[in-house]
Write a protein that holds these residues in place. Structure first.
Motif, PDB file in Angstrom:
ATOM      1  N   TYR A 216      62.363-106.439  60.863  1.00  0.00           N
ATOM      2  CA  TYR A 216      63.222-105.616  60.010  1.00  0.00           C
ATOM      3  C   TYR A 216      62.962-105.839  58.528  1.00  0.00           C
ATOM      4  CZ  TYR A 216      65.560-105.430  64.516  1.00  0.00           C
ATOM      5  OH  TYR A 216      65.821-105.285  65.846  1.00  0.00           O
ATOM      6  N   ASN A 217      62.198-106.876  58.183  1.00  0.00           N
ATOM      7  CA  ASN A 217      61.828-107.087  56.784  1.00  0.00           C
ATOM      8  C   ASN A 217      60.441-106.526  56.482  1.00  0.00           C
ATOM      9  OD1 ASN A 217      60.318-108.907  58.254  1.00  0.00           O
ATOM     10  ND2 ASN A 217      60.488-110.550  56.735  1.00  0.00           N
ATOM     11  N   GLN A 218      59.903-105.737  57.413  1.00  0.00           N
ATOM     12  CA  GLN A 218      58.575-105.159  57.224  1.00  0.00           C
ATOM     13  C   GLN A 218      58.674-103.667  56.927  1.00  0.00           C
ATOM     14  OE1 GLN A 218      56.997-107.369  61.096  1.00  0.00           O
ATOM     15  NE2 GLN A 218      55.313-106.338  60.017  1.00  0.00           N
ATOM     16  N   PHE A 219      57.704-103.175  56.157  1.00  0.00           N
ATOM     17  CA  PHE A 219      57.535-101.731  55.975  1.00  0.00           C
ATOM     18  C   PHE A 219      56.068-101.403  56.225  1.00  0.00           C
ATOM     19  CE2 PHE A 219      56.805-103.576  51.808  1.00  0.00           C
ATOM     20  CZ  PHE A 219      55.684-102.915  51.342  1.00  0.00           C
ATOM     21  N   ALA A 220      55.825-100.298  56.875  1.00  0.00           N
ATOM     22  CA  ALA A 220      54.472 -99.905  57.269  1.00  0.00           C
ATOM     23  C   ALA A 220      53.898 -98.917  56.263  1.00  0.00           C
ATOM     24  CB  ALA A 220      54.479 -99.289  58.662  1.00  0.00           C
ATOM     25  N   ILE A 221      52.636 -99.146  55.917  1.00  0.00           N
ATOM     26  CA  ILE A 221      51.898 -98.209  55.077  1.00  0.00           C
ATOM     27  C   ILE A 221      51.031 -97.382  56.021  1.00  0.00           C
ATOM     28  CG2 ILE A 221      50.328 -97.949  53.142  1.00  0.00           C
ATOM     29  CD1 ILE A 221      51.098-100.762  52.255  1.00  0.00           C
ATOM     30  N   GLU A 222      51.358 -96.107  56.156  1.00  0.00           N
ATOM     31  CA  GLU A 222      50.734 -95.248  57.155  1.00  0.00           C
ATOM     32  C   GLU A 222      49.887 -94.182  56.474  1.00  0.00           C
ATOM     33  OE1 GLU A 222      52.365 -93.238  61.251  1.00  0.00           O
ATOM     34  OE2 GLU A 222      53.295 -92.622  59.374  1.00  0.00           O
ATOM     35  N   LEU A 223      48.633 -94.058  56.921  1.00  0.00           N
ATOM     36  CA  LEU A 223      47.720 -93.040  56.407  1.00  0.00           C
ATOM     37  C   LEU A 223      47.141 -92.277  57.581  1.00  0.00           C
ATOM     38  CD1 LEU A 223      46.119 -91.704  54.097  1.00  0.00           C
ATOM     39  CD2 LEU A 223      44.376 -93.468  54.388  1.00  0.00           C
ATOM     40  N   ASP A 224      47.342 -90.979  57.548  1.00  0.00           N
ATOM     41  CA  ASP A 224      46.775 -90.101  58.570  1.00  0.00           C
ATOM     42  C   ASP A 224      47.261 -90.484  59.964  1.00  0.00           C
ATOM     43  OD1 ASP A 224      45.266 -87.870  59.185  1.00  0.00           O
ATOM     44  OD2 ASP A 224      43.462 -89.027  59.603  1.00  0.00           O
ATOM     45  N   GLY A 225      48.533 -90.928  60.058  1.00  0.00           N
ATOM     46  CA  GLY A 225      49.117 -91.234  61.346  1.00  0.00           C
ATOM     47  C   GLY A 225      48.803 -92.614  61.874  1.00  0.00           C
ATOM     48  N   LEU A 226      48.065 -93.436  61.135  1.00  0.00           N
ATOM     49  CA  LEU A 226      47.722 -94.790  61.551  1.00  0.00           C
ATOM     50  C   LEU A 226      48.243 -95.793  60.529  1.00  0.00           C
ATOM     51  CD1 LEU A 226      44.026 -94.257  62.711  1.00  0.00           C
ATOM     52  CD2 LEU A 226      46.073 -94.367  64.143  1.00  0.00           C
ATOM     53  N   VAL A 227      48.691 -96.938  61.014  1.00  0.00           N
ATOM     54  CA  VAL A 227      49.253 -97.964  60.134  1.00  0.00           C
ATOM     55  C   VAL A 227      48.117 -98.784  59.544  1.00  0.00           C
ATOM     56  CG1 VAL A 227      50.737 -99.989  60.010  1.00  0.00           C
ATOM     57  CG2 VAL A 227      51.391 -98.050  61.452  1.00  0.00           C
ATOM     58  N   LEU A 228      47.971 -98.717  58.231  1.00  0.00           N
ATOM     59  CA  LEU A 228      46.962 -99.522  57.543  1.00  0.00           C
ATOM     60  C   LEU A 228      47.410-100.970  57.414  1.00  0.00           C
ATOM     61  CD1 LEU A 228      45.942 -97.128  54.620  1.00  0.00           C
ATOM     62  CD2 LEU A 228      44.885 -97.351  56.868  1.00  0.00           C
ATOM     63  N   SER A 229      48.680-101.168  57.103  1.00  0.00           N
ATOM     64  CA  SER A 229      49.220-102.513  56.929  1.00  0.00           C
ATOM     65  C   SER A 229      50.735-102.439  57.077  1.00  0.00           C
ATOM     66  CB  SER A 229      48.836-103.079  55.556  1.00  0.00           C
ATOM     67  OG  SER A 229      49.364-104.377  55.373  1.00  0.00           O
ATOM     68  N   ALA A 230      51.318-103.545  57.546  1.00  0.00           N
ATOM     69  CA  ALA A 230      52.777-103.617  57.697  1.00  0.00           C
ATOM     70  C   ALA A 230      53.260-104.955  57.159  1.00  0.00           C
ATOM     71  CB  ALA A 230      53.177-103.432  59.148  1.00  0.00           C
ATOM     72  N   PRO A 231      53.228-105.133  55.834  1.00  0.00           N
ATOM     73  CA  PRO A 231      53.591-106.431  55.255  1.00  0.00           C
ATOM     74  C   PRO A 231      55.097-106.670  55.269  1.00  0.00           C
ATOM     75  CG  PRO A 231      53.098-104.852  53.525  1.00  0.00           C
ATOM     76  CD  PRO A 231      52.794-104.159  54.819  1.00  0.00           C
ATOM     77  N   SER A 232      55.455-107.935  55.156  1.00  0.00           N
ATOM     78  CA  SER A 232      56.853-108.342  55.052  1.00  0.00           C
ATOM     79  C   SER A 232      57.222-108.470  53.580  1.00  0.00           C
ATOM     80  CB  SER A 232      57.082-109.678  55.763  1.00  0.00           C
ATOM     81  OG  SER A 232      56.676-109.607  57.109  1.00  0.00           O
ATOM     82  N   SER A 233      58.462-108.150  53.270  1.00  0.00           N
ATOM     83  CA  SER A 233      58.933-108.242  51.887  1.00  0.00           C
ATOM     84  C   SER A 233      59.554-109.612  51.655  1.00  0.00           C
ATOM     85  CB  SER A 233      59.959-107.145  51.604  1.00  0.00           C
ATOM     86  OG  SER A 233      60.477-107.279  50.300  1.00  0.00           O
ATOM     87  N   ASN A 234      58.995-110.335  50.698  1.00  0.00           N
ATOM     88  CA  ASN A 234      59.503-111.658  50.368  1.00  0.00           C
ATOM     89  C   ASN A 234      60.269-111.697  49.052  1.00  0.00           C
ATOM     90  OD1 ASN A 234      58.378-112.728  52.658  1.00  0.00           O
ATOM     91  ND2 ASN A 234      56.541-113.494  51.658  1.00  0.00           N
ATOM     92  N   ALA A 235      60.315-110.567  48.358  1.00  0.00           N
ATOM     93  CA  ALA A 235      61.016-110.538  47.072  1.00  0.00           C
ATOM     94  C   ALA A 235      61.385-109.096  46.741  1.00  0.00           C
ATOM     95  CB  ALA A 235      60.142-111.134  45.961  1.00  0.00           C
ATOM     96  N   VAL A 236      62.401-108.940  45.924  1.00  0.00           N
ATOM     97  CA  VAL A 236      62.809-107.615  45.450  1.00  0.00           C
ATOM     98  C   VAL A 236      61.879-107.212  44.308  1.00  0.00           C
ATOM     99  CG1 VAL A 236      64.664-106.251  44.444  1.00  0.00           C
ATOM    100  CG2 VAL A 236      65.201-108.043  46.110  1.00  0.00           C
ATOM    101  N   ILE A 237      61.271-106.034  44.433  1.00  0.00           N
ATOM    102  CA  ILE A 237      60.323-105.552  43.417  1.00  0.00           C
ATOM    103  C   ILE A 237      61.085-104.650  42.457  1.00  0.00           C
ATOM    104  CG2 ILE A 237      58.113-104.423  43.034  1.00  0.00           C
ATOM    105  CD1 ILE A 237      57.990-106.953  44.745  1.00  0.00           C
ATOM    106  N   ASN A 238      61.316-105.128  41.230  1.00  0.00           N
ATOM    107  CA  ASN A 238      62.099-104.381  40.251  1.00  0.00           C
ATOM    108  C   ASN A 238      61.247-103.577  39.286  1.00  0.00           C
ATOM    109  OD1 ASN A 238      64.682-105.381  41.145  1.00  0.00           O
ATOM    110  ND2 ASN A 238      64.198-107.334  40.148  1.00  0.00           N
ATOM    111  N   ASP A 239      60.020-104.053  39.013  1.00  0.00           N
ATOM    112  CA  ASP A 239      59.210-103.414  37.978  1.00  0.00           C
ATOM    113  C   ASP A 239      58.155-102.456  38.521  1.00  0.00           C
ATOM    114  OD1 ASP A 239      57.622-105.256  39.213  1.00  0.00           O
ATOM    115  OD2 ASP A 239      56.991-106.314  37.386  1.00  0.00           O
ATOM    116  N   GLY A 240      58.147-102.236  39.835  1.00  0.00           N
ATOM    117  CA  GLY A 240      57.176-101.304  40.403  1.00  0.00           C
ATOM    118  C   GLY A 240      55.783-101.875  40.570  1.00  0.00           C
ATOM    119  N   ASN A 241      55.602-103.161  40.346  1.00  0.00           N
ATOM    120  CA  ASN A 241      54.294-103.810  40.512  1.00  0.00           C
ATOM    121  C   ASN A 241      54.400-104.820  41.652  1.00  0.00           C
ATOM    122  OD1 ASN A 241      53.048-102.477  38.287  1.00  0.00           O
ATOM    123  ND2 ASN A 241      54.102-103.885  36.892  1.00  0.00           N
ATOM    124  N   ALA A 242      53.811-104.472  42.781  1.00  0.00           N
ATOM    125  CA  ALA A 242      53.889-105.321  43.971  1.00  0.00           C
ATOM    126  C   ALA A 242      52.511-105.864  44.313  1.00  0.00           C
ATOM    127  CB  ALA A 242      54.459-104.535  45.147  1.00  0.00           C
TER     128      ALA A 242
END
Length: 725
Positions: free
Chosen positions: A350-376
């Protein structure tokens, strides 16, 4: 001769070649009868024609499309087409906007849909991640291995119970154990922040939220119809796998999840039209994991940039860990902030988000911090090259290039059957020239070249049929050119072998020995040459696209067949012919006559085990004889004994002739001379035999002459006695 007889018999290699040919023919025949195989290779676009689809990107007015974006779209479409087994497709850009896709033959509707669909980069929340295999496949493997169906699947008891209630079956095979469950890869932190690897197991906690919150969530999260769209101002997250369990644990989603097999490449072609406002089931790009994902939270058009580099520690010092840096625009920054604020600190997945391109998951990293400035920054267990590849996929797939089919037409062959006939005629002319040259240069031996090329042609044709049937290969004019060049290179191998055998004949060997020694030396040259040709074909196939790959494929195929033919047909055939009287005795029409090859009489007689006078020996033969004597521990001066035997025999003959003419008057004197000559001849023969410096043929010849001299001497002595009386 004993060494030659210990060589493998030619018949065994002929048997292997026959088995290979019959197996290929049987496979093709079975495919023609029970499947869709054909008796002729499928032709490519330039020879058969096909379907042309022109795609026009749909973007907002005033938006420019870069060449990099078009190239990425072309690469995605080519990957889709190649994954369906369609080869020799032409995918190019037209001008600075359109993409032209030319497919050979009459492609099916599935292939057409893959081409028409667009490539979208989106961010979705992860509800479940598990084993990439289907439930049926897992159960079969467990039954086969004798495992009990009570293994750990990485799901909590509550999740397992829900899946069992929904599917009506044990869901233990859906996932993997806690330690083996695929996480999808990497962690997300603030750029320059410390990376911490999350290790919690994926557990779902029950929700007791009020119905009002669920209703509010449903109203905000998705447009349940096409007319309702989620805007950038809609609060995020749109989906919470803990609170909205009923959405992703529906019968439809669970059934699709349990039946999907991500280890099958056909299920990872991409291009599926997935709804943006509903949970979906998706595979990872490498087929190592299977996901249930929520609705689209963030579109890729808000990703401003992506680059590969190295992660920085908490103190800002760069580490040696590769990382992918993400930068969002103002809208994306706010949305990503809301997403990471909600999922950070939760358990996997539940702490993961998937980056999906063309219907396939490229990566599904876990979030370890709140990103406030838009630079992850995405970190994980990947190399710098893998990080660069992911960055390119994110960067080039960040803009929504939705394509609309501008036109779809049937096209005629770009070259047509006339060009195919011309190409085949050219190949036949080249083959005829090779045959004529072989017959003029090697006479009857040239038929071995012709028969080898015929067998190579049969194997090449069978393998082309197999490639067309099983792998969708289509023969283009470039592929025909590769076959013609391969035939020429095969003839080169035969010539190298034949000339090496001839060189051995010129050095004084007989044909049986020349074939074996010539093969041992020629095969090194042949293998080295074919290795270089194969390397060039492989590199060309990897780097090239379109019809050039067809040329590289047929070139590499003919190289492999050439090696098989030389080893399993040409060499065994020459071994067999060397044992025949026609070739073994050096018939002038055999192509292996030592006298026609410029061999000196001395070397020729040595090859046939005839005696060679010392004066006729070549310097090389004398040198070898001295070397043998030194190896035997004898003085090289003893070689004069062999000459002494010959000289004594000659002197004996002259003395005998003289005694016959003067027999009436000088009988007693002749008898004395004859005895002297006889004694001299025997003494010389014994001396020569004792030295052991002569060859077997020379010793036999000397002994024969000595016996003849003895007989003549005895006859002369008898005549002298009668004259005295």
């Amino acid at each position: 001769m004993s060494d030659i007889e210990e060589k493998p018999r030619p018949g065994l290699r002929f048997l292997w070649l026959t088995i290979i040919t019959l197996v290929l023919a049987a496979i093709i025949a079975g495919g023609v009868i029970w499947s869709n195989a054909t008796t002729t290779p499928k032709l490519a676009l330039d020879l058969e024609g096909g379907t042309s689809i022109i795609l026009e990107p749909q973007v907002s007015k005033g938006t420019d499309i870069s060449k990099e974006q078009l190239d990425q779209a072309v690469a995605i479409i080519r990957q889709r087409v190649d994954s369906t087994g369609v080869s020799e497709a032409e995918i190019t850009t037209q001008g600075d906007r359109n993409i032209v896709v030319n497919l050979p033959g009459n492609p099916d509707e599935e292939t057409r849909n893959l081409v028409r669909s667009s490539a979208q980069l989106v961010f979705r929340r992860v509800a479940l991640v598990g084993d990439p295999r289907s439930q049926e496949q897992i159960q079969k493997e467990q039954e086969k291995s004798g495992e009990e169906s009570g293994g750990d699947d990485g799901l909590s008891d509550e999740e397992r119970k829900r899946l069992e209630d929904l599917t009506g079956a044990d869901s233990q095979g859906d996932g993997q154990s806690e330690d083996q469950a695929p996480s999808g890869g990497g962690d997300v932190v603030n750029a320059g922040g410390e990376t911490k690897k999350t290790a919690e197991s994926s557990e779902e906690t029950t929700s007791s939220e009020s119905e009002s919150k669920n209703a509010e969530k449903s109203g905000e999260g998705s447009g349940s119809s096409d007319s309702t769209k989620v805007t950038d101002s809609t609060p995020r997250p749109l989906f919470d796998p803990e609170k909205d369990a009923s959405e992703w644990q529906s019968d439809k989603i669970i059934k699709e999840y349990t039946e999907l097999d991500c280890t099958n490449k056909k299920n990872r072609t991409g291009g599926q039209q997935q709804p943006s406002d509903e949970p979906v089931v998706s595979c990872s790009e490498d087929g190592q994991a299977k996901y249930i994902l929520g609705p689209v939270e963030l579109s890729g058009d808000h990703l401003a940039d992506a680059s590969a580099g190295y992660a920085a520690g908490a103190n800002g010092v760069q580490t040696n860990n590769p990382a992918v840096n993400l930068s969002f625009d103002s809208t994306g920054r706010e949305i990503f902030k809301q997403i990471t604020s909600d999922i950070t600190g939760k358990q996997q997945p539940y702490n993961q988000f998937a980056i999906e391109l063309d219907g396939l998951v490229l990566s599904a990293p876990s979030s370890n911090a709140v990103i406030n400035d838009g630079n992850a920054q995405i970190t994980g267990d990947f190399s710098l090259d893998e990080a660069q590849t992911l960055a390119n996929q994110l960067k080039n797939g960040s803009l929504p290039l939705s394509f609309q089919v501008q036109s779809e037409d049937q096209i005629s062959p770009t070259l047509g059957s006339n060009y195919l006939k011309i190409g085949l005629l050219t190949g036949l002319v080249g083959l005829l020239l090779v045959v004529v040259y072989s017959l003029l240069q090697y006479r009857v031996l040239g038929l071995v070249t012709v028969s080898s090329l015929v067998v190579a042609g049969v194997l090449t044709y069978l393998l082309l049929l197999l490639a067309s049937w099983r792998y969708g290969y289509r023969l283009s004019l470039a592929g025909v050119a590769g076959i013609i060049i391969g035939i020429g290179m095969a003839a080169d191998s035969f010539i190298v072998y034949f000339e090496r055998v001839r060189d051995e004949l010129r050095s004084g060997r007989n044909l049986l020995s020349a074939v074996e020694v010539g093969w041992d030396r020629a095969k090194r040259t042949i293998y080295a040459s074919k290795a270089v040709n194969m390397l060039a074909a492989v590199i060309l196939y990897i780097l090239a696209v379109g019809s050039v790959r067809g040329f590289a494929f047929t070139l590499g195929l003919t190289v492999i067949i050439d090696v098989l033919i030389v080893f399993l047909f040409t060499h065994p055939m020459l071994q067999f012919l060397a044992r025949t009287k026609f070739f073994g005795e050096g018939h002038p029409m055999s192509g292996m006559d030592p006298r026609l090859l410029g061999v000196k009489p001395a070397a020729y007689r040595g090859a046939l085990n005839l005696s060679i006078d010392d004066k006729d020996k070549t310097p090389e033969a004398k040198r070898r004889e001295k070397a043998r004597m030194r190896k035997a521990g004898m003085n090289t001066d003893d070689s004069s004994d062999a000459t002494a035997a010959t000289a004594a025999a000659s002197e004996s003959e002259e003395t005998t002739t003289t005694s016959e003419t003067d027999n009436a008057t000088t009988g007693r004197s002749t008898t004395t001379k004859s005895k002297s000559a006889k004694s001299k001849s025997k003494k010389a023969a014994k001396s020569a035999a004792a030295t052991g410096g002569m060859t077997i043929a020379e010793r036999k010849a000397a002994a024969r002459r000595a016996e003849e001299d003895d007989a003549v001497a005895d006859s002369t002595a008898d005549d002298g006695k009668e004259a005295d009386k």
